[in-house]
Motif scaffolding. Structure first.
Motif, PDB file in Angstrom:
ATOM      1  N   LEU A 120       5.771   6.036  27.708  1.00  0.00           N
ATOM      2  CA  LEU A 120       5.247   4.823  28.321  1.00  0.00           C
ATOM      3  C   LEU A 120       4.743   5.166  29.721  1.00  0.00           C
ATOM      4  O   LEU A 120       5.247   6.091  30.365  1.00  0.00           O
ATOM      5  N   VAL A 121       3.761   4.396  30.180  1.00  0.00           N
ATOM      6  CA  VAL A 121       3.256   4.562  31.540  1.00  0.00           C
ATOM      7  C   VAL A 121       3.224   3.199  32.218  1.00  0.00           C
ATOM      8  O   VAL A 121       2.453   2.312  31.822  1.00  0.00           O
ATOM      9  N   ARG A 122       4.143   2.990  33.164  1.00  0.00           N
ATOM     10  CA  ARG A 122       4.206   1.806  34.002  1.00  0.00           C
ATOM     11  C   ARG A 122       4.089   0.522  33.182  1.00  0.00           C
ATOM     12  O   ARG A 122       3.258  -0.340  33.446  1.00  0.00           O
ATOM     13  N   ARG A 123       4.942   0.394  32.207  1.00  0.00           N
ATOM     14  CA  ARG A 123       4.952  -0.767  31.325  1.00  0.00           C
ATOM     15  C   ARG A 123       5.944  -1.805  31.851  1.00  0.00           C
ATOM     16  O   ARG A 123       7.058  -1.465  32.271  1.00  0.00           O
ATOM     17  N   ASN A 124       5.546  -3.066  31.843  1.00  0.00           N
ATOM     18  CA  ASN A 124       6.438  -4.162  32.208  1.00  0.00           C
ATOM     19  C   ASN A 124       7.085  -4.726  30.940  1.00  0.00           C
ATOM     20  O   ASN A 124       6.406  -4.944  29.933  1.00  0.00           O
ATOM     21  N   LEU A 125       8.402  -4.969  30.999  1.00  0.00           N
ATOM     22  CA  LEU A 125       9.112  -5.480  29.835  1.00  0.00           C
ATOM     23  C   LEU A 125       9.802  -6.796  30.171  1.00  0.00           C
ATOM     24  O   LEU A 125      10.494  -6.895  31.190  1.00  0.00           O
ATOM     25  N   PRO A 126       9.664  -7.811  29.322  1.00  0.00           N
ATOM     26  CA  PRO A 126      10.432  -9.041  29.516  1.00  0.00           C
ATOM     27  C   PRO A 126      11.872  -8.830  29.056  1.00  0.00           C
ATOM     28  O   PRO A 126      12.190  -7.856  28.369  1.00  0.00           O
ATOM     29  N   ALA A 127      12.745  -9.766  29.397  1.00  0.00           N
ATOM     30  CA  ALA A 127      14.164  -9.628  29.079  1.00  0.00           C
ATOM     31  C   ALA A 127      14.429  -9.504  27.580  1.00  0.00           C
ATOM     32  O   ALA A 127      15.391  -8.876  27.161  1.00  0.00           O
ATOM     33  N   SER A 128      13.568 -10.093  26.768  1.00  0.00           N
ATOM     34  CA  SER A 128      13.790 -10.109  25.316  1.00  0.00           C
ATOM     35  C   SER A 128      13.201  -8.896  24.600  1.00  0.00           C
ATOM     36  O   SER A 128      13.272  -8.796  23.375  1.00  0.00           O
ATOM     37  N   SER A 129      12.638  -7.941  25.315  1.00  0.00           N
ATOM     38  CA  SER A 129      11.894  -6.846  24.686  1.00  0.00           C
ATOM     39  C   SER A 129      12.795  -5.903  23.888  1.00  0.00           C
ATOM     40  O   SER A 129      13.880  -5.525  24.321  1.00  0.00           O
ATOM     41  N   THR A 130      12.311  -5.521  22.698  1.00  0.00           N
ATOM     42  CA  THR A 130      12.946  -4.479  21.887  1.00  0.00           C
ATOM     43  C   THR A 130      11.990  -3.297  21.711  1.00  0.00           C
ATOM     44  O   THR A 130      12.152  -2.484  20.807  1.00  0.00           O
ATOM     45  N   LEU A 131      11.007  -3.193  22.582  1.00  0.00           N
ATOM     46  CA  LEU A 131       9.990  -2.154  22.472  1.00  0.00           C
ATOM     47  C   LEU A 131      10.586  -0.750  22.511  1.00  0.00           C
ATOM     48  O   LEU A 131      10.117   0.148  21.812  1.00  0.00           O
ATOM     49  N   CYS A 132      11.623  -0.558  23.305  1.00  0.00           N
ATOM     50  CA  CYS A 132      12.106   0.799  23.589  1.00  0.00           C
ATOM     51  C   CYS A 132      13.366   1.163  22.822  1.00  0.00           C
ATOM     52  O   CYS A 132      14.219   1.908  23.313  1.00  0.00           O
ATOM     53  N   ILE A 133      13.495   0.694  21.612  1.00  0.00           N
ATOM     54  CA  ILE A 133      14.648   1.046  20.795  1.00  0.00           C
ATOM     55  C   ILE A 133      14.358   2.317  19.999  1.00  0.00           C
ATOM     56  O   ILE A 133      13.225   2.574  19.589  1.00  0.00           O
TER      57      ILE A 133
END
Length: 214
Positions: free
Chosen positions: A176-189
């Protein structure tokens, strides 16, 4: 100083302990003291209300443990919290919590909340929860390096604040490069390291880092 704290969670979730050096300071919390004694691990201190322990077991604890901190069941802090705060006051720089997962979900969540608080209040103290399949830490904004470990193939990142700003992952299968994640994110599992070391960094927020095996 490295301190290990053994709580009274289900034994099937506790990993093998013989890989750790024998000179580590062990603290038992409630029935966790019994588990340490069963494994012949010297216990420096014992914390708890000991309401789930028989009188015979308590006498055994008193005979074999250097420091006993006994509390009433009706109190604001959990036994684990009191043991953790004491370890920090004693000068611990790395604290690993065992027997802190499995069983009652509210106890597991309470222990995860302790990681969050220490990431905010004591940034110079590293606190981890270790069980048979996972290593869990909570970290504030900054830059960190992770080494590849054979026992923990998967690495997941979860927002533990309202948002994560500027998350960058390098040396990972899914960068990832400078990605913003909301509290509910499961992107990085379930990410994985593709090199011997990898780095992650972010500008704002608090991140839960979980290293896992199947």
């Amino acid at each position: 100083m490295i301190v290990h704290i053994m709580a009274g969670g289900p034994k099937q979730y506790i990993p093998k302990l013989d890989k750790y050096p024998k000179d580590i300071c062990w603290i038992g919390v409630d029935r966790g003291v019994i588990y340490l004694m069963e494994k012949s691990i010297p216990t420096y201190a014992a914390f708890g209300d000991f309401d789930s322990i028989s009188e015979e077991e308590l006498h055994n604890i008193e005979a074999k443990t250097g420091i006993i901190k006994r509390f009433k069941p009706e109190k604001d802090e959990t036994d684990m919290e009191l043991a953790l705060l004491w370890a920090i006051k004693e000068g611990a720089t790395l604290i690993r919590l065992f027997g802190a997962t499995g069983g009652r979900l509210d106890h597991t969540i309470a222990n995860l909340q302790l990681l969050l608080r220490e990431a905010i209040d004591h940034k110079d103290v590293k606190v981890e929860i270790i069980d048979k399949q996972n290593s869990v830490a909570v970290v504030p904004a900054g830059s960190y390096t992770l080494k590849k470990m054979s026992e923990y193939k998967y690495i997941s990142f979860f927002p533990f604040s309202t948002k994560i700003v500027g998350l960058t992952l390098e040396g990972f299968k899914y960068p990832l490069v400078r990605r913003n994640l909301p509290a509910s994110s499961t992107l990085c599992i379930s990410n994985e390291l593709i090199r011997e070391t990898g780095t992650f960094s972010f500008d704002e927020g608090i991140l839960m880092v979980i290293r896992s095996c199947d």
